[in-house]
Scaffold this motif. Structure first.
Motif, PDB file in Angstrom:
ATOM      1  N   ILE A   3       9.771   9.641   0.799  1.00 35.11           N
ATOM      2  CA  ILE A   3       8.447   9.017   0.799  1.00 35.11           C
ATOM      3  C   ILE A   3       7.781   9.342  -0.526  1.00 35.11           C
ATOM      4  O   ILE A   3       7.762  10.499  -0.954  1.00 35.11           O
ATOM      5  N   VAL A   4       7.252   8.313  -1.185  1.00 33.98           N
ATOM      6  CA  VAL A   4       6.467   8.506  -2.404  1.00 33.98           C
ATOM      7  C   VAL A   4       5.083   7.939  -2.123  1.00 33.98           C
ATOM      8  O   VAL A   4       4.948   6.762  -1.780  1.00 33.98           O
ATOM      9  N   GLU A   5       4.066   8.784  -2.248  1.00 35.27           N
ATOM     10  CA  GLU A   5       2.696   8.339  -2.046  1.00 35.27           C
ATOM     11  C   GLU A   5       2.172   7.810  -3.379  1.00 35.27           C
ATOM     12  O   GLU A   5       2.192   8.529  -4.386  1.00 35.27           O
ATOM     13  N   MET A   6       1.738   6.543  -3.381  1.00 28.24           N
ATOM     14  CA  MET A   6       1.303   5.910  -4.618  1.00 28.24           C
ATOM     15  C   MET A   6       0.096   5.026  -4.327  1.00 28.24           C
ATOM     16  O   MET A   6       0.214   4.045  -3.603  1.00 28.24           O
ATOM     17  N   GLY A   7      -1.049   5.392  -4.867  1.00 28.41           N
ATOM     18  CA  GLY A   7      -2.254   4.592  -4.652  1.00 28.41           C
ATOM     19  C   GLY A   7      -2.579   4.494  -3.173  1.00 28.41           C
ATOM     20  O   GLY A   7      -2.596   5.490  -2.456  1.00 28.41           O
ATOM     21  N   THR A   8      -2.795   3.275  -2.704  1.00 28.55           N
ATOM     22  CA  THR A   8      -3.165   3.038  -1.303  1.00 28.55           C
ATOM     23  C   THR A   8      -1.970   3.016  -0.366  1.00 28.55           C
ATOM     24  O   THR A   8      -2.143   2.920   0.849  1.00 28.55           O
ATOM     25  N   HIS A   9      -0.754   3.089  -0.904  1.00 28.73           N
ATOM     26  CA  HIS A   9       0.438   2.888  -0.093  1.00 28.73           C
ATOM     27  C   HIS A   9       1.417   4.062  -0.130  1.00 28.73           C
ATOM     28  O   HIS A   9       1.444   4.835  -1.083  1.00 28.73           O
ATOM     29  N   SER A  10       2.211   4.126   0.912  1.00 28.99           N
ATOM     30  CA  SER A  10       3.381   5.009   0.957  1.00 28.99           C
ATOM     31  C   SER A  10       4.595   4.138   0.677  1.00 28.99           C
ATOM     32  O   SER A  10       4.755   3.075   1.293  1.00 28.99           O
ATOM     33  N   VAL A  11       5.420   4.555  -0.262  1.00 27.75           N
ATOM     34  CA  VAL A  11       6.672   3.858  -0.539  1.00 27.75           C
ATOM     35  C   VAL A  11       7.737   4.595   0.263  1.00 27.75           C
ATOM     36  O   VAL A  11       8.028   5.765   0.010  1.00 27.75           O
TER      37      VAL A  11
END
Length: 173
Positions: free
Chosen positions: A138-146
């Motif tokens: 999981i990569v947390e980026m801005g408003t989203h989780s990738v």
């Protein structure tokens, strides 16, 4: 070897959220419903931010808004299924996007003839195909989780045109 480099732009946020969303609406994207089932419960949401990452091993990514109830459920279950929608499944895309206020998120699966993958993730009817994925990273980026998932199995579906989203509307392709 894993190489990860982070860059931080020296520019201030000169592009507004509305400008960015308007430009992105001009990009045609396939429509998917990501589902999950397990000890944390049942979840499903419509997404267009999906991509293949690798074919050996088979890895995909999907972007899920952090504010979505489904985000936490998918993370806790540790599995998800990417259901690739056919052109005839616009109603299902709207349902899982929350566009039907008569169906709160907990009831989105009600009345659907779902099956389950070996991991327990729901497979939706009428899809072109479905991919059962184990959550790998999981990569947390801005408003989203990738969410990166290792594709554990594939459920072939029907052949036919797919559903895309462009100019804030659905189209067959």
């Amino acid at each position: 070897m894993t190489v990860s480099t982070q860059f931080r732009s020296s520019q201030s946020d000169s592009v507004s959220r509305d400008q960015f969303r308007d430009v992105m609406s001009r990009v045609g994207s396939a429509v998917h419903i990501v589902t999950s089932g397990g000890k944390a419960g049942l979840a499903g949401l419509t997404v267009t931010a999906f991509s293949a990452v690798s074919d050996a091993p088979p890895i995909v990514l999907v972007c899920v808004n952090r504010a979505s109830r489904s985000n936490e459920i998918i993370k806790k279950n540790g599995i998800f299924c990417v259901n690739i929608l056919s052109a005839g499944e616009r109603h299902m895309a709207d349902l899982f996007a929350g566009r039907n206020v008569a169906h709160p998120e907990a009831d989105r699966f009600e009345g659907l003839q779902i099956s389950k993958t070996a991991s327990g993730a729901p497979v939706l009817p009428g899809c072109l195909a479905s991919m059962d994925c184990g959550l790998e990273q999981i990569v947390e980026m801005g408003t989203h989780s990738v969410l990166f998932g290792h594709v554990q199995s594939i459920v072939p579906g029907q052949l036919g045109p797919g559903l895309i989203y462009r100019d804030r509307d659905y189209h067959a392709l």
